[in-house]
Scaffold this motif. Structure first.
Motif, short mmCIF file in Angstrom:
data_model
loop_
_atom_site.label_atom_id
_atom_site.label_comp_id
_atom_site.label_asym_id
_atom_site.label_seq_id
_atom_site.Cartn_x
_atom_site.Cartn_y
_atom_site.Cartn_z
N LEU A 114 0.83 -1.21 0.00
CA LEU A 114 0.00 0.00 0.00
C LEU A 114 0.86 1.25 0.00
O LEU A 114 0.59 2.21 -0.73
CB LEU A 114 -0.93 -0.01 1.22
N SER A 115 1.90 1.24 0.81
CA SER A 115 2.79 2.40 0.87
C SER A 115 3.47 2.65 -0.46
O SER A 115 3.61 3.79 -0.90
CB SER A 115 3.84 2.17 1.97
N GLU A 116 3.88 1.57 -1.14
CA GLU A 116 4.56 1.71 -2.43
C GLU A 116 3.62 2.20 -3.53
O GLU A 116 4.04 2.90 -4.44
CB GLU A 116 5.18 0.37 -2.83
N ARG A 117 2.35 1.82 -3.42
CA ARG A 117 1.40 2.16 -4.47
C ARG A 117 0.70 3.50 -4.23
O ARG A 117 0.09 4.07 -5.12
CB ARG A 117 0.34 1.05 -4.59
N GLU A 118 0.79 4.04 -3.03
CA GLU A 118 0.01 5.22 -2.65
C GLU A 118 0.26 6.41 -3.55
O GLU A 118 -0.66 7.16 -3.89
CB GLU A 118 0.32 5.57 -1.19
N GLU A 119 1.51 6.61 -3.99
CA GLU A 119 1.84 7.78 -4.80
C GLU A 119 1.16 7.75 -6.17
O GLU A 119 0.94 8.80 -6.77
CB GLU A 119 3.35 7.88 -4.97
N SER A 120 0.83 6.57 -6.65
CA SER A 120 0.22 6.46 -7.99
C SER A 120 -1.30 6.49 -7.96
O SER A 120 -1.94 6.50 -9.01
CB SER A 120 0.68 5.16 -8.67
N PHE A 121 -1.91 6.51 -6.75
CA PHE A 121 -3.37 6.46 -6.68
C PHE A 121 -4.02 7.65 -7.39
O PHE A 121 -5.07 7.52 -8.02
CB PHE A 121 -3.82 6.45 -5.21
N ALA A 122 -3.40 8.81 -7.29
CA ALA A 122 -4.01 10.01 -7.88
C ALA A 122 -4.08 9.94 -9.39
O ALA A 122 -4.87 10.64 -10.02
CB ALA A 122 -3.23 11.25 -7.44
N THR A 123 -3.25 9.09 -10.00
CA THR A 123 -3.23 9.00 -11.47
C THR A 123 -4.12 7.89 -12.01
O THR A 123 -4.26 7.75 -13.22
CB THR A 123 -1.79 8.77 -11.95
N ILE A 124 -4.72 7.10 -11.12
CA ILE A 124 -5.58 6.00 -11.57
C ILE A 124 -6.93 6.56 -12.01
O ILE A 124 -7.60 7.26 -11.25
CB ILE A 124 -5.78 4.96 -10.45
#
Length: 382
Positions: free
Chosen positions: A205-215
């Motif tokens: 979750l921590s690794e993926r969090e930065e990309s959530f805004a671009t999904i």
């Protein structure tokens, strides 16, 4: 009559759509398999039935803050298209804030009252922190959930299908909240208790969090397809007599008030939890419980690639369907007041205390009640 080939093609199309739906959910929701699967079971199984109309199986999500319950519900809602509304419930909210209200408008030079529909008129509704709504507002919302309609000014307004309600409840911060009555809790098909992520999932979750805004989530199913899939599951997933009898017997075993053989079954299942002659259960489950359990088991079987319900479908869903319908003895609960809330090991149901045959004596009920007695996150005891 539908040919076998057409039937098979239709079935595979629905399964492929559901697989794609879950895959898209996984882009946003990390871990939480238990939560994701149960939201899908609720969406694609029958809930309340009223005058020939059927809603989806509404669910209540119970968890501490920040465990992703709102994110999971909102993600699924976006992926099935239709109209989605998130309602943040507060203590001064009125029924009209949810249902809508008549408004005075000027129509062709004449002043007339027209009904302005509230946010409940949506395909997917997220009722956030439902226990913060006052009883008057809560009862209005739950009536709309159960009946799929709103009666206002001698007129009836139906909510378009699919109609799926996800409500969240935070067991902390009880000031300014209203405990949900057991009779109203029964309107929810399941109460899903959301646990913390594993350490591995939290790292992901921590690794993926930065990309959530671009999904950018796009619907993978139209609302008509959701309704059609639910109808297909209702009509084509087979439940044999033994599985139905097992679900009914499990529900019967929850009732200490039952007489004759049923009372003996209840005592046999919970014999080591009795206090003298007092059952740990004050009120057992209603007949609606086994109907909900069977409908959800159909959806689970279909999502697992089967055309018939197995015992494991019923056992896997039993705790989520029973835990908010069983009213436990207040004396036993009082003895546990002041103890920290703690989860029972999730593996207990699958690995622990297998000294009985689940099919023979419904001993699974003992584990359900034990888990409730040992503490799940519910309203704090005053």
């Amino acid at each position: 009559m539908m040919t076998s080939r057409t039937h098979t093609a239709e079935k595979e199309t629905y399964r492929a759509k559901l697989a794609l739906l879950e895959k898209q959910v996984r882009q946003v929701v990390v871990g939480n398999d238990h939560l994701v699967h149960r939201l899908l079971y609720g969406l694609f199984s029958d809930g309340q039935k009223n005058l020939g109309r059927t809603t989806c199986a509404h669910v209540l999500l119970l968890a501490y803050p920040g465990l992703g319950k709102t994110t999971a519900g909102e993600t699924i809602a976006q992926l099935i298209g239709g109209v989605f509304r998130r309602i943040q419930l507060v203590a001064d909210m009125l029924p009209s804030d949810i249902l809508g209200a008549p408004v005075l408008e000027n129509i062709d030079g004449k002043k007339e009252f027209t009904f302005l529909r509230g946010p409940i008129f949506s395909n997917s509704v997220l009722l956030d922190e439902i226990n913060r709504a006052p009883p008057r507002t809560l009862s209005a919302a739950l009536q709309a959930m159960a009946e799929g309609k709103v009666d206002m000014n001698h007129e009836r307004y139906y909510i378009e299908e699919p109609f799926f309600v996800m409500a969240t409840q935070n067991p902390l911060e009880q000031e300014g909240t209203y405990p949900l009555p057991e009779a109203l809790l029964d309107r929810f098909s399941m109460r899903i208790i959301v646990d913390y992520l594993s350490e591995t999932d939290e790292v992901a979750l921590s690794e993926r969090e930065e990309s959530f805004a671009t999904i950018a989530l796009k619907p993978v199913m139209a609302q008509e397809e959701v309704v059609a899939t639910r109808a297909f599951i209702r009509s084509n997933i087979y439940v044999d007599r033994a599985s139905r009898a097992y679900a009914v017997r499990l529900v019967y075993a929850t009732r200490p008030q039952a007489g004759g053989e049923d009372a003996s079954l209840h005592r046999h299942c919970l014999r080591d939890l009795y206090v003298g002659d007092r059952s740990p259960v004050f009120v057992g489950c209603s007949p609606r419980t086994h109907l909900v359990l069977i409908n959800l088991a159909k959806a689970r079987a279909f999502l697992h690639g089967r055309d018939e319900v197995w015992y494991e479908d019923i056992q896997d869903l039993a705790f989520d369907v029973l835990n908010h319908r069983l009213v436990l003895d207040g004396t036993l609960l009082a003895q546990r007041a002041g103890r920290p809330l703690a989860y029972l090991d999730e593996n207990l149901i699958e690995q622990g205390e297998k000294t009985f045959d689940l099919r023979d004596d419904v001993g699974f009920l003992r584990q359900v009640v034990r888990r409730l007695l040992r503490g799940v996150p519910t309203e704090a005891t005053p």
